[in-house]
Design a protein around this motif. Structure first.
Motif, PDB file in Angstrom:
ATOM      1  N   LEU A   1       0.831  -1.209   0.000  1.00 31.32           N
ATOM      2  CA  LEU A   1       0.000   0.000   0.000  1.00 31.32           C
ATOM      3  C   LEU A   1       0.865   1.258   0.000  1.00 31.32           C
ATOM      4  CD1 LEU A   1      -2.732  -1.138   2.561  1.00 31.32           C
ATOM      5  CD2 LEU A   1      -2.702  -1.390   0.070  1.00 31.32           C
ATOM      6  N   CYS A   2       1.987   1.211   0.733  1.00 29.61           N
ATOM      7  CA  CYS A   2       2.873   2.385   0.780  1.00 29.61           C
ATOM      8  C   CYS A   2       3.537   2.614  -0.577  1.00 29.61           C
ATOM      9  CB  CYS A   2       3.931   2.221   1.862  1.00 29.61           C
ATOM     10  SG  CYS A   2       3.218   2.283   3.505  1.00 29.61           S
ATOM     11  N   VAL A   3       3.998   1.528  -1.222  1.00 30.11           N
ATOM     12  CA  VAL A   3       4.631   1.684  -2.536  1.00 30.11           C
ATOM     13  C   VAL A   3       3.602   2.234  -3.526  1.00 30.11           C
ATOM     14  CG1 VAL A   3       5.659   0.445  -4.481  1.00 30.11           C
ATOM     15  CG2 VAL A   3       6.368  -0.100  -2.155  1.00 30.11           C
ATOM     16  N   LEU A   4       2.380   1.721  -3.460  1.00 31.79           N
ATOM     17  CA  LEU A   4       1.328   2.226  -4.362  1.00 31.79           C
ATOM     18  C   LEU A   4       1.066   3.705  -4.097  1.00 31.79           C
ATOM     19  CD1 LEU A   4      -1.252  -0.717  -4.429  1.00 31.79           C
ATOM     20  CD2 LEU A   4       0.231   0.035  -6.286  1.00 31.79           C
ATOM     21  N   ALA A   5       1.118   4.097  -2.804  1.00 33.96           N
ATOM     22  CA  ALA A   5       0.846   5.491  -2.448  1.00 33.96           C
ATOM     23  C   ALA A   5       1.926   6.420  -2.998  1.00 33.96           C
ATOM     24  CB  ALA A   5       0.732   5.626  -0.941  1.00 33.96           C
TER      25      ALA A   5
ATOM     26  N   SER B   1      -9.448 -17.145  -1.859  1.00 35.02           N
ATOM     27  CA  SER B   1     -10.746 -16.771  -1.281  1.00 35.02           C
ATOM     28  C   SER B   1     -11.247 -15.466  -1.904  1.00 35.02           C
ATOM     29  CB  SER B   1     -10.611 -16.606   0.228  1.00 35.02           C
ATOM     30  OG  SER B   1      -9.933 -15.406   0.510  1.00 35.02           O
ATOM     31  N   ALA B   2     -12.586 -15.326  -1.934  1.00 33.25           N
ATOM     32  CA  ALA B   2     -13.203 -14.183  -2.627  1.00 33.25           C
ATOM     33  C   ALA B   2     -12.791 -12.816  -2.054  1.00 33.25           C
ATOM     34  CB  ALA B   2     -14.712 -14.343  -2.636  1.00 33.25           C
ATOM     35  N   PRO B   3     -12.802 -12.620  -0.706  1.00 35.74           N
ATOM     36  CA  PRO B   3     -12.450 -11.280  -0.201  1.00 35.74           C
ATOM     37  C   PRO B   3     -11.013 -10.887  -0.541  1.00 35.74           C
ATOM     38  CG  PRO B   3     -13.404 -12.638   1.553  1.00 35.74           C
ATOM     39  CD  PRO B   3     -13.188 -13.531   0.376  1.00 35.74           C
ATOM     40  N   ARG B   4     -10.084 -11.859  -0.370  1.00 38.23           N
ATOM     41  CA  ARG B   4      -8.677 -11.544  -0.692  1.00 38.23           C
ATOM     42  C   ARG B   4      -8.506 -11.300  -2.184  1.00 38.23           C
ATOM     43  NH1 ARG B   4      -5.426 -15.916   2.933  1.00 38.23           N
ATOM     44  NH2 ARG B   4      -6.026 -15.083   4.944  1.00 38.23           N
ATOM     45  N   LEU B   5      -9.241 -12.088  -2.983  1.00 35.84           N
ATOM     46  CA  LEU B   5      -9.162 -11.921  -4.438  1.00 35.84           C
ATOM     47  C   LEU B   5      -9.630 -10.518  -4.831  1.00 35.84           C
ATOM     48  CD1 LEU B   5      -8.871 -13.112  -7.334  1.00 35.84           C
ATOM     49  CD2 LEU B   5     -11.248 -13.818  -7.158  1.00 35.84           C
ATOM     50  N   ALA B   6     -10.729 -10.064  -4.212  1.00 38.77           N
ATOM     51  CA  ALA B   6     -11.269  -8.737  -4.537  1.00 38.77           C
ATOM     52  C   ALA B   6     -10.241  -7.666  -4.189  1.00 38.77           C
ATOM     53  CB  ALA B   6     -12.573  -8.509  -3.781  1.00 38.77           C
ATOM     54  N   ILE B   7      -9.615  -7.800  -3.005  1.00 38.20           N
ATOM     55  CA  ILE B   7      -8.614  -6.798  -2.602  1.00 38.20           C
ATOM     56  C   ILE B   7      -7.420  -6.855  -3.558  1.00 38.20           C
ATOM     57  CG2 ILE B   7      -6.958  -6.165  -0.804  1.00 38.20           C
ATOM     58  CD1 ILE B   7      -9.090  -7.071   1.222  1.00 38.20           C
ATOM     59  N   ALA B   8      -6.934  -8.082  -3.837  1.00 40.41           N
ATOM     60  CA  ALA B   8      -5.733  -8.216  -4.661  1.00 40.41           C
ATOM     61  C   ALA B   8      -5.982  -7.702  -6.083  1.00 40.41           C
ATOM     62  CB  ALA B   8      -5.294  -9.672  -4.702  1.00 40.41           C
TER      63      ALA B   8
ATOM     64  N   VAL C   1      -5.492  -3.607  -5.283  1.00 41.67           N
ATOM     65  CA  VAL C   1      -4.030  -3.595  -5.415  1.00 41.67           C
ATOM     66  C   VAL C   1      -3.577  -3.761  -6.874  1.00 41.67           C
ATOM     67  CG1 VAL C   1      -1.943  -4.832  -4.704  1.00 41.67           C
ATOM     68  CG2 VAL C   1      -3.734  -4.401  -3.051  1.00 41.67           C
ATOM     69  N   ASN C   2      -4.441  -4.333  -7.728  1.00 41.67           N
ATOM     70  CA  ASN C   2      -4.067  -4.601  -9.117  1.00 41.67           C
ATOM     71  C   ASN C   2      -2.911  -5.606  -9.177  1.00 41.67           C
ATOM     72  OD1 ASN C   2      -4.274  -4.314 -11.876  1.00 41.67           O
ATOM     73  ND2 ASN C   2      -2.892  -2.559 -11.982  1.00 41.67           N
ATOM     74  N   ALA C   3      -3.036  -6.661  -8.364  1.00 43.86           N
ATOM     75  CA  ALA C   3      -1.913  -7.583  -8.187  1.00 43.86           C
ATOM     76  C   ALA C   3      -1.729  -8.532  -9.366  1.00 43.86           C
ATOM     77  CB  ALA C   3      -2.117  -8.390  -6.917  1.00 43.86           C
ATOM     78  N   LEU C   4      -0.476  -8.945  -9.531  1.00 46.45           N
ATOM     79  CA  LEU C   4      -0.141  -9.991 -10.502  1.00 46.45           C
ATOM     80  C   LEU C   4      -0.011 -11.291  -9.712  1.00 46.45           C
ATOM     81  CD1 LEU C   4       2.555  -9.905 -13.200  1.00 46.45           C
ATOM     82  CD2 LEU C   4       2.875 -11.501 -11.341  1.00 46.45           C
ATOM     83  N   PRO C   5      -0.756 -12.345 -10.093  1.00 47.19           N
ATOM     84  CA  PRO C   5      -0.679 -13.594  -9.331  1.00 47.19           C
ATOM     85  C   PRO C   5       0.661 -14.290  -9.544  1.00 47.19           C
ATOM     86  CG  PRO C   5      -2.155 -13.844 -11.214  1.00 47.19           C
ATOM     87  CD  PRO C   5      -1.687 -12.433 -11.231  1.00 47.19           C
ATOM     88  N   PHE C   6       1.415 -14.460  -8.468  1.00 53.68           N
ATOM     89  CA  PHE C   6       2.753 -15.054  -8.568  1.00 53.68           C
ATOM     90  C   PHE C   6       2.773 -16.391  -7.839  1.00 53.68           C
ATOM     91  CE2 PHE C   6       7.227 -15.642  -8.179  1.00 53.68           C
ATOM     92  CZ  PHE C   6       7.801 -14.904  -9.195  1.00 53.68           C
ATOM     93  N   GLY C   7       3.126 -17.461  -8.559  1.00 52.18           N
ATOM     94  CA  GLY C   7       3.211 -18.788  -7.941  1.00 52.18           C
ATOM     95  C   GLY C   7       4.506 -18.913  -7.177  1.00 52.18           C
TER      96      GLY C   7
END
Lengths: 237, 317
Positions: free
Chosen positions: A78-82, A104-111, A115-121
Motif C-alpha cells: 500500500l505504501c509503494v502504491l501510495a 478466497s473471494a475477499p482476498r481476491l477482490a482486494i488483490a 491492489v491490481n496484483a499480478l498472481p505469482f506462484g
C-alpha cells in the motif's frame, strides 16, 4: 461490409474468474473503485501512520521499471502504491502470492481490484510467473512491484532475496528501483488482524540497471544480493 | 411513486400476488417434472432460480419510489451497455464508452428533474428526454475530432451511437414511465407482460414449433413460438385490464400488439448483434439467462412504443 469486432477475452467468465485471470481486461468500474480506494488508503496512511515518502524523484518518468522492497507487512504494498502518481495506478502491478491472495473471494477482490496484483506462484509455476512478469514489462509504461524475500518477515529483519528478480533483469536495460519501508513490522506484524498506529517511512533509492551482466544463474544471484544490499542500505539511513 | 403509495396501490398489491402465485405455480410444476416425472429440467431450473431473485428486486425498486426506480433502471442500462461494449470491443475506447455513460446519466437526470416550463407540468423533463439523442450523437461524433483521430473511428462512433440509442435511451423510456400518473399499472404491466411474452414464445415453440422463424438470426425461434406468444400477448391486456382501467378496446389491442411484436423484435435485435460478433450470450451475470442485456432486450422495443401510445391517447402526467 465486414467490421472487425474484438470481444473481451473474458466475455463468458464469471466475475471471480475474470479477477483471477492475468492479464485482466480493462474495466472502467474496477478502475473507478481502485482510484477511490487509493485515495482513501493514501488518506489513511497519512493520518493513521504519518507516512513519509522520500526519494520520489528517483522513480523513472518513462518506460517500464521494477520496484523491489523489503516485505515487513501488508502495508508495504500500500505504501509503494501510495508513492506512485495516481494516473499511473492502473499500470502498477505488485506481485502477490497466488496461493494466498487468489483463492478466497475477499482476498481476491482486494488483490485484483484494490491492489491490481499480478498472481505469482511461489511454490509451483515459478518459471511461468517470471515469464508473466517479463511479458508485463515488455509493455512500455508498466511497473512491477516485487518483494524478493518472497514472504513477510516474521522477525522484522531483512531476509534473503530470492534469485528470481535477478534472472528477470539480468542482461536487460530495465531500471530496478530499490525501496525500503521502515515501521511496517511494528505497525502490522504477521498474525495481527489490524494495523497499529505506528509511523511509516518509505525511502525510494536510485534506479539500478544490470544490462552488462549475462543472463545466467550466477548473475541472478549477484543481482539479488546487490539489490538486497541496496535495500538494506536505504534502511540504514 | 413513493413507498407509501405503492403499498396503498391496489394495482401494485395485485401484481405482487400474481407474480408470487406464478412463481409458486412454476416452482411446483418444475418440482413435479423433476422429482415425480423424472424429466431433465436443468437449464429451466437455473432460469427459474434466477427469477426468484430478480422478481423481488424488480418489486423492491418499484416499491422504493420514483427516484429509486429511475436510478436502478439507469444502472441496468449502464450494465447492459457495458456488456454490449465488451462484446463488440468498444470498451477499449474509454472516450467513446465514457460519452455513452454520460448520455445514460443524462437519461436519468431528464427522467428525474421537473419540466422547467410549458407543455404539461409534472416530473420528468419530457422535451429534453425525447431530444437527448441529438445531444448524445453530437457528443459522440465530437470525440474523434477532439482526439484528432481517424482510424477505426467510424466503427467506434457507430457502435457508441447504437449503444446509447438502444441500451440507454430506448430502454430509458421505462424509467421515464415512472413519471406517469398511472405509473404502477403501466410499469408493472409492461414488465410482466413482456416477460410472459418471452416465456410464451419459449413454451409455444417447444409445444408447436416446427418451421424456423428467422433461421440465420435465432435458430431456435419458430413460427409456432412467435405466433403463440403474440396470441398470449393479445389476450393478456384484457385479463389484466385493472392495470389501465381508462384504456378502451383500441388501446388494449395496441398494447397487445406492442408487447407481442415489440418483445420479439427486441430479442431478435440483440440476436443479430450476437450472431454477427459470433458469441452466444452478452455476458454471464444472470445464471440461466446470460447477461443483463439478454434479459432486458425484449423491453427495449416495448417501453418506448407503449409510452408513446399511452401518451398519445391520454397524456402521460
Amino acid at each position: 461490409m465486414t467490421w472487425r469486432y474484438e470481444p473481451a477475452a473474458d466475455l463468458d467468465q464469471s466475475l471471480a474468474e475474470r479477477l483471477r485471470r492475468f492479464p485482466r481486461e480493462p474495466d472502467l468500474t474496477v478502475y473507478a473503485v481502485r482510484s477511490a480506494a487509493a485515495l482513501l488508503l493514501r488518506g489513511w496512511l497519512r493520518l493513521f501512520h504519518r507516512l513519509r515518502i522520500t526519494g520520489r524523484e528517483n522513480l523513472p518518468k518513462e518506460g517500464s521499471f521494477v520496484i523491489v522492497c523489503n516485505h515487513t507487512s501488508h502495508l508495504d504494498t500500500l505504501c509503494v502504491l501510495a508513492a506512485m502518481p495516481l494516473p499511473k495506478l492502473h499500470r502498477v502491478f505488485p506481485a502477490a502470492a497466488q496461493d494466498y491472495f487468489f483463492i478466497s473471494a475477499p482476498r481476491l477482490a482486494i488483490a485484483a481490484i484494490v491492489v491490481n496484483a499480478l498472481p505469482f506462484g511461489r511454490q509451483k509455476h515459478i518459471r511461468q510467473s517470471l515469464e508473466l512478469c517479463r511479458s508485463l514489462l515488455a509493455n512500455p509504461g508498466n511497473v512491477l512491484v516485487l518483494f524478493p524475500e518472497g514472504t513477510r518477515t516474521s522477525t522484522g529483519a531483512l531476509g534473503e532475496f530470492k534469485p528470481g528478480i535477478g534472472s528477470l533483469v539480468a542482461g536487460t536495460d530495465l531500471p530496478v528501483v530499490p525501496c525500503h519501508l521502515r515501521g511496517g513490522f511494528e505497525a502490522w506484524p504477521r498474525g495481527k488482524w489490524f494495523p497499529r498506529p505506528r509511523k511509516l517511512h518509505l525511502r525510494i533509492g536510485k534506479p539500478r540497471s544490470y544490462a552488462a551482466l549475462p543472463n545466467d544463474k550466477e548473475s541472478a544471484k549477484r543481482i539479488s544480493a546487490d539489490l538486497r544490499e541496496a535495500v538494506a542500505a536505504l534502511g540504514m539511513d | 411513486m413513493t413507498p407509501q403509495a405503492a403499498l396503498q396501490s391496489e394495482i401494485f398489491r395485485t401484481y405482487a400476488w400474481i407474480v408470487a402465485g406464478v412463481l409458486v405455480a412454476a416452482g411446483l410444476a418444475l418440482a413435479v417434472l423433476r422429482w415425480i416425472l423424472k424429466k431433465e429440467v436443468g437449464s429451466v431450473w437455473l432460469t427459474y432460480r434466477s427469477w426468484l431473485i430478480m422478481a423481488p428486486l424488480i418489486f423492491g425498486s418499484i416499491l422504493g419510489g420514483r427516484v429509486v426506480f429511475i436510478v436502478v433502471l439507469c444502472l441496468l442500462a449502464g450494465i447492459g451497455f457495458k456488456e454490449f461494449a465488451r462484446a463488440t470491443g468498444l470498451y477499449r475506447d474509454w472516450w467513446l464508452t465514457g460519452a455513452v455513460y454520460i448520455g445514460i446519466i443524462a437519461v436519468g437526470i431528464t427522467c428525474l428533474v421537473p419540466q422547467p416550463q410549458g407543455e404539461e407540468p409534472g416530473n420528468g423533463w419530457y422535451g429534453l428526454f425525447v431530444a437527448l439523442p441529438v445531444f448524445a450523437v453530437a457528443l459522440i461524433l465530437l470525440i474523434p475530432i477532439a482526439r484528432n483521430r481517424v482510424q477505426g473511428q467510424l466503427q467506434g462512433v457507430a457502435l457508441a451511437i447504437v449503444g446509447f440509442i438502444y441500451m440507454g435511451w430506448m430502454f430509458g423510456h421505462l424509467a421515464f414511465m415512472a413519471n406517469a400518473t398511472h405509473a404502477y399499472g403501466y410499469l408493472l404491466y409492461v414488465i410482466f407482460a413482456t416477460e410472459i411474452n418471452d416465456v410464451a414464445a419459449f413454451t409455444c415453440g417447444r409445444l408447436f414449433g416446427r418451421r424456423p422463424f428467422r433461421s440465420n438470426i435465432s435458430p431456435k425461434k419458430t413460427w409456432g413460438g412467435t405466433l403463440g406468444a403474440l396470441a398470449v400477448s393479445l389476450i393478456l391486456p384484457w385479463l389484466l385490464r385493472f392495470s389501465f382501467p381508462h384504456f378502451g378496446a383500441k388501446q388494449l389491442l395496441l398494447t397487445g400488439l406492442i408487447v407481442g411484436i415489440g418483445g420479439q423484435l427486441g430479442d431478435l435485435v440483440i440476436s443479430v448483434i450476437k450472431r454477427d460478433i459470433g458469441i452466444k450470450d452478452m455476458g454471464s451475470g444472470i445464471p440461466g439467462h446470460g447477461g443483463v442485456l439478454d434479459r432486458i432486450d425484449s423491453l427495449i422495443y416495448v417501453a418506448p412504443l407503449f409510452l408513446h401510445m399511452a401518451g398519445y391517447f391520454y397524456g402521460l402526467r
